[in-house]
Design an enzyme around this catalytic site. Structure first.
Site, short mmCIF file in Angstrom:
data_model
loop_
_atom_site.label_atom_id
_atom_site.label_comp_id
_atom_site.label_asym_id
_atom_site.label_seq_id
_atom_site.Cartn_x
_atom_site.Cartn_y
_atom_site.Cartn_z
N ARG A 1 26.71 39.91 45.48
CA ARG A 1 27.58 40.99 45.59
C ARG A 1 27.66 41.58 47.12
O ARG A 1 28.47 42.20 47.62
CB ARG A 1 26.99 42.18 44.61
CG ARG A 1 27.78 43.49 44.90
CD ARG A 1 27.43 44.41 43.69
NE ARG A 1 27.17 43.84 42.40
CZ ARG A 1 28.27 43.94 41.77
NH1 ARG A 1 29.23 44.26 41.94
NH2 ARG A 1 28.42 43.46 40.23
N ASN B 1 38.26 57.53 44.87
CA ASN B 1 38.67 56.71 43.60
C ASN B 1 39.59 57.70 42.43
O ASN B 1 39.53 58.58 42.46
CB ASN B 1 37.26 56.21 43.04
CG ASN B 1 37.60 55.43 41.83
OD1 ASN B 1 38.51 54.54 41.71
ND2 ASN B 1 36.80 55.73 40.71
N HIS C 1 40.13 57.84 38.37
CA HIS C 1 39.52 57.38 37.35
C HIS C 1 40.13 58.08 36.00
O HIS C 1 40.48 59.33 36.15
CB HIS C 1 38.05 57.79 37.13
CG HIS C 1 37.27 57.20 36.22
ND1 HIS C 1 37.21 56.04 35.51
CD2 HIS C 1 36.96 58.00 34.87
CE1 HIS C 1 36.47 55.92 34.59
NE2 HIS C 1 36.38 56.98 33.99
C1 GAR Z 1 44.02 53.24 36.42
O1 GAR Z 1 44.38 53.64 34.91
C2 GAR Z 1 42.72 53.56 37.28
O2 GAR Z 1 42.39 54.96 36.91
C3 GAR Z 1 41.77 52.73 36.45
O3 GAR Z 1 42.27 51.45 36.47
C4 GAR Z 1 43.72 51.69 36.31
C5 GAR Z 1 44.41 50.81 37.24
O4 GAR Z 1 45.85 50.77 37.10
N1 GAR Z 1 40.52 52.77 37.21
C6 GAR Z 1 39.24 52.99 36.85
O5 GAR Z 1 39.23 52.70 35.66
C7 GAR Z 1 38.12 53.03 37.48
N2 GAR Z 1 36.98 53.26 37.03
P1 GAR Z 1 46.84 50.39 38.25
O6 GAR Z 1 46.30 49.30 38.74
O7 GAR Z 1 48.05 50.45 37.63
O8 GAR Z 1 46.70 51.38 39.16
#
Ligand code: GAR
Length: 215
Positions: A65, A107, A109
C-alpha cells in the site's frame, strides 16, 4: 484558479459533475488530471472526452500500500495539483499520504456521516430504519470516511423504496453538493478548526440542503 487532481475507481458520475462544474466560466477550480487505480473504467473515458489528462496507477502492480501511495503522491505532485478530490476512489490511503494532503483532499460519501461509513450504506440505512439518508462532502482523515464535514444533503427515505432506488436518489444529491464543496474550498472560504469546518462568507453559511429540487 485552483488546480485539482481527481481520483476514481469506477464509473465516475461524481467526476462528471465536477467536470461540468469546472466548465462553468466563473468556477474557481480546474481539473488538471484524473487518476484511476483501475484500468478500463468509464470514468477515464469521461475525462478523455473532456480533454483532461488521465493516468492509470494500478494498485495490483505495487507490492505494498505504501509503495502505491508513494507513486500516487509523486504523480499528483508532478501534475501541479493543489487539491485532490476522491470521487468514488475505493482504495484506503495510508496515514502518511493523507497527512501530506491534510485539509487539501476532499471525499464524497453516500451517507450522512458519521453514520454509515464504509460500503453498502443505503442497505444499512434501510436495515437500521433511519428516516433520512443523504451524502457528505468532507476533508479526508486517516480513518475511513472520516474528517471535517464541508457540505451535506439529506432526503427523507420512502418506506417502500429499495436500496438501489435510494442510492440513485442520493447520487443525484452527491452531484449537487460535491461541486459546491469544491467551490467553497477553492475560493478559500473554508477553514478547519477543532475538526470542524467554518465557512466564512454568509452567502455560503448554510450549505446543508434537505430534499433539494435539482434544476
Ligand atoms: C458514489 O456514490 C460515492 O459517494 C461512493 O462511490 C460512488 C461512486 O460513484 N464513494 C464512497 O462510498 C466512498 N466511501 P461514481 O463513480 O459514479 O462517482
Amino acid at each position: 484558479m485552483v488546480d485539482v487532481a481527481v481520483l476514481i475507481s469506477g464509473g465516475g458520475t461524481n467526476l462528471q459533475a465536477l467536470i461540468d462544474a469546472c466548465a462553468q466560466d466563473d468556477f474557481p477550480a480546474n481539473i488538471v488530471k484524473v487518476f484511476s487505480n483501475n484500468p478500463d473504467v468509464l470514468g477515464l473515458e469521461r475525462a478523455k472526452k473532456a480533454g483532461i489528462d488521465t493516468q492509470v496507477i494500478n494498485h495490483r502492480d505495487y507490492e505494498s500500500r505504501e509503495a502505491f501511495d508513494e507513486k500516487l503522491h509523486a504523480e499528483i505532485t508532478a501534475c501541479g495539483a493543489k487539491l485532490i478530490c476522491l470521487a468514488g476512489f475505493m482504495r484506503i490511503l495510508d496515514a502518511r499520504f493523507v497527512n501530506r494532503w491534510k485539509n487539501r483532499m476532499l471525499n464524497i460519501h453516500p451517507s450522512l456521516l458519521p453514520a454509515f461509513r464504509g460500503l453498502h450504506t443505503q442497505e444499512r440505512a434501510l436495515e437500521a430504519g433511519v428516516r433520512f439518508s443523504g451524502c457528505t462532502a468532507h476533508f479526508v482523515n486517516p480513518e475511513l470516511d472520516d474528517g471535517p464535514i464541508i457540505t451535506q444533503a439529506a432526503i427523507a427515505i420512502n418506506p417502500d423504496e429499495t436500496a438501489e432506488e435510494l442510492a440513485a436518489r442520493v447520487l443525484e444529491l452527491e452531484h449537487i453538493i460535491y461541486p459546491q464543496a469544491l467551490k467553497l474550498v477553492a475560493e478559500g472560504r473554508v477553514r478547519v478548526a477543532n475538526h470542524r469546518v467554518r465557512i466564512s462568507n454568509a452567502e455560503y453559511a448554510d450549505q446543508s440542503i434537505v430534499n433539494p429540487k435539482p434544476e
